[in-house]
Design a protein around this motif. Structure first.
Motif, short mmCIF file in Angstrom:
data_model
loop_
_atom_site.label_atom_id
_atom_site.label_comp_id
_atom_site.label_asym_id
_atom_site.label_seq_id
_atom_site.Cartn_x
_atom_site.Cartn_y
_atom_site.Cartn_z
N SER A 1 0.80 -1.18 -0.06
CA SER A 1 0.06 0.08 -0.05
C SER A 1 0.91 1.25 -0.13
O SER A 1 0.48 2.15 -0.69
CB SER A 1 -1.00 -0.07 1.20
OG SER A 1 -0.10 0.36 2.41
N HIS A 2 2.03 1.17 0.92
CA HIS A 2 2.93 2.58 0.74
C HIS A 2 3.66 2.57 -0.54
O HIS A 2 3.68 3.84 -1.29
CB HIS A 2 3.91 2.22 1.84
CG HIS A 2 3.38 2.71 3.29
ND1 HIS A 2 3.84 3.35 4.09
CD2 HIS A 2 2.23 2.15 3.75
CE1 HIS A 2 3.03 3.57 5.20
NE2 HIS A 2 2.13 2.78 5.02
N LYS A 3 3.75 1.70 -1.24
CA LYS A 3 4.45 1.62 -2.73
C LYS A 3 3.50 2.21 -3.63
O LYS A 3 3.68 3.05 -4.57
CB LYS A 3 5.06 0.35 -2.88
CG LYS A 3 5.63 0.26 -4.45
CD LYS A 3 6.95 1.16 -4.65
CE LYS A 3 7.53 0.92 -5.67
NZ LYS A 3 8.11 2.17 -6.53
N ARG A 4 2.23 1.64 -3.28
CA ARG A 4 1.18 2.13 -4.46
C ARG A 4 1.05 3.85 -4.20
O ARG A 4 0.96 4.43 -5.26
CB ARG A 4 -0.03 1.51 -4.21
CG ARG A 4 -1.05 1.86 -5.07
CD ARG A 4 -2.44 0.91 -4.79
NE ARG A 4 -3.45 1.36 -5.46
CZ ARG A 4 -4.73 1.18 -5.13
NH1 ARG A 4 -5.20 0.50 -4.12
NH2 ARG A 4 -5.78 1.59 -6.06
N LEU A 5 1.15 3.94 -2.84
CA LEU A 5 0.58 5.48 -2.52
C LEU A 5 1.85 6.19 -3.03
O LEU A 5 1.89 7.25 -3.69
CB LEU A 5 0.49 5.71 -0.98
CG LEU A 5 0.28 7.12 -0.64
CD1 LEU A 5 -0.93 7.79 -1.27
CD2 LEU A 5 -0.08 7.28 0.92
N GLU A 6 3.12 5.92 -2.69
CA GLU A 6 4.27 6.55 -3.08
C GLU A 6 4.31 6.70 -4.69
O GLU A 6 4.64 7.97 -4.97
CB GLU A 6 5.68 5.86 -2.86
CG GLU A 6 6.79 6.53 -3.43
CD GLU A 6 7.91 5.54 -2.68
OE1 GLU A 6 9.09 5.97 -3.04
OE2 GLU A 6 7.72 4.47 -2.58
N ASP A 7 4.02 5.82 -5.46
CA ASP A 7 4.04 5.89 -6.91
C ASP A 7 2.88 6.95 -7.27
O ASP A 7 3.14 7.88 -8.08
CB ASP A 7 3.75 4.64 -7.56
CG ASP A 7 4.88 3.68 -7.41
OD1 ASP A 7 6.12 4.20 -7.18
OD2 ASP A 7 4.49 2.39 -7.65
N TRP A 8 1.58 6.85 -6.76
CA TRP A 8 0.72 7.55 -6.98
C TRP A 8 0.99 9.23 -6.71
O TRP A 8 0.74 9.92 -7.42
CB TRP A 8 -0.54 7.24 -6.30
CG TRP A 8 -1.89 7.73 -6.86
CD1 TRP A 8 -2.63 7.51 -7.83
CD2 TRP A 8 -2.30 9.21 -6.29
NE1 TRP A 8 -3.66 8.56 -8.02
CE2 TRP A 8 -3.49 9.47 -7.04
CE3 TRP A 8 -2.00 9.86 -5.22
CZ2 TRP A 8 -4.31 10.75 -6.74
CZ3 TRP A 8 -2.82 11.18 -4.93
CH2 TRP A 8 -4.11 11.24 -5.70
N LEU A 9 1.80 9.49 -5.52
CA LEU A 9 1.97 10.67 -5.18
C LEU A 9 2.96 11.49 -6.02
O LEU A 9 2.73 12.70 -6.58
CB LEU A 9 2.51 10.72 -3.69
CG LEU A 9 1.27 10.62 -2.75
CD1 LEU A 9 1.66 10.40 -1.32
CD2 LEU A 9 0.25 11.84 -2.75
N LYS A 10 3.86 10.69 -6.44
CA LYS A 10 4.96 11.00 -7.17
C LYS A 10 4.26 11.65 -8.66
O LYS A 10 4.86 12.72 -9.29
CB LYS A 10 6.13 9.98 -7.63
CG LYS A 10 6.86 9.83 -6.57
CD LYS A 10 7.88 8.72 -6.86
CE LYS A 10 8.91 8.36 -5.76
NZ LYS A 10 9.75 7.23 -5.89
#
Length: 108
Positions: free
Chosen positions: A81-90
């Motif tokens: 979930s953190h990876k998904r959010l990190e990618d999305w935020l970038k």
């Protein structure tokens, strides 16, 4: 204006606050499906990072998920979930910040 996040979550700015909300499909008292939204919370307009932290905790393990999982499964879910959010935020953070600032100024 609504700023779409993902998994049904969105930000709805007003002149003073940022509201984190979630759209979902529920049922009315007659059992018919209906679209609804739930307010998760409010943050001051300058506190987008605080809103994102709360959103992050919600996508780690959705509310109402009553499964029993191992510690490893949980850790994997959090990492994903953190990876998904990190990618999305970038990809989207600057656009969200711009949309919020534009909404506050009243310009289109």
């Amino acid at each position: 204006m609504k700023i779409q996040l993902f998994d049904g979550y969105f930000i709805e700015p007003d002149p003073l606050n940022l509201a984190l909300k979630q759209s979902y499909t529920g049922r009315d008292k007659d059992g018919k499906e209906k679209e609804a939204e739930k307010t998760i919370g409010y943050w001051g307009r300058g506190n987008l990072p605080g809103l994102i932290r709360r959103f992050s905790s919600l996508i780690e393990v959705p509310e109402g998920d009553n499964r029993i999982v191992s510690m490893k499964e949980y850790a994997d879910m959090v990492v994903q979930s953190h990876k998904r959010l990190e990618d999305w935020l970038k990809e989207n953070y600057a656009r969200i910040q711009t949309d919020i600032e534009r909404d506050a100024s009243g310009t289109e």
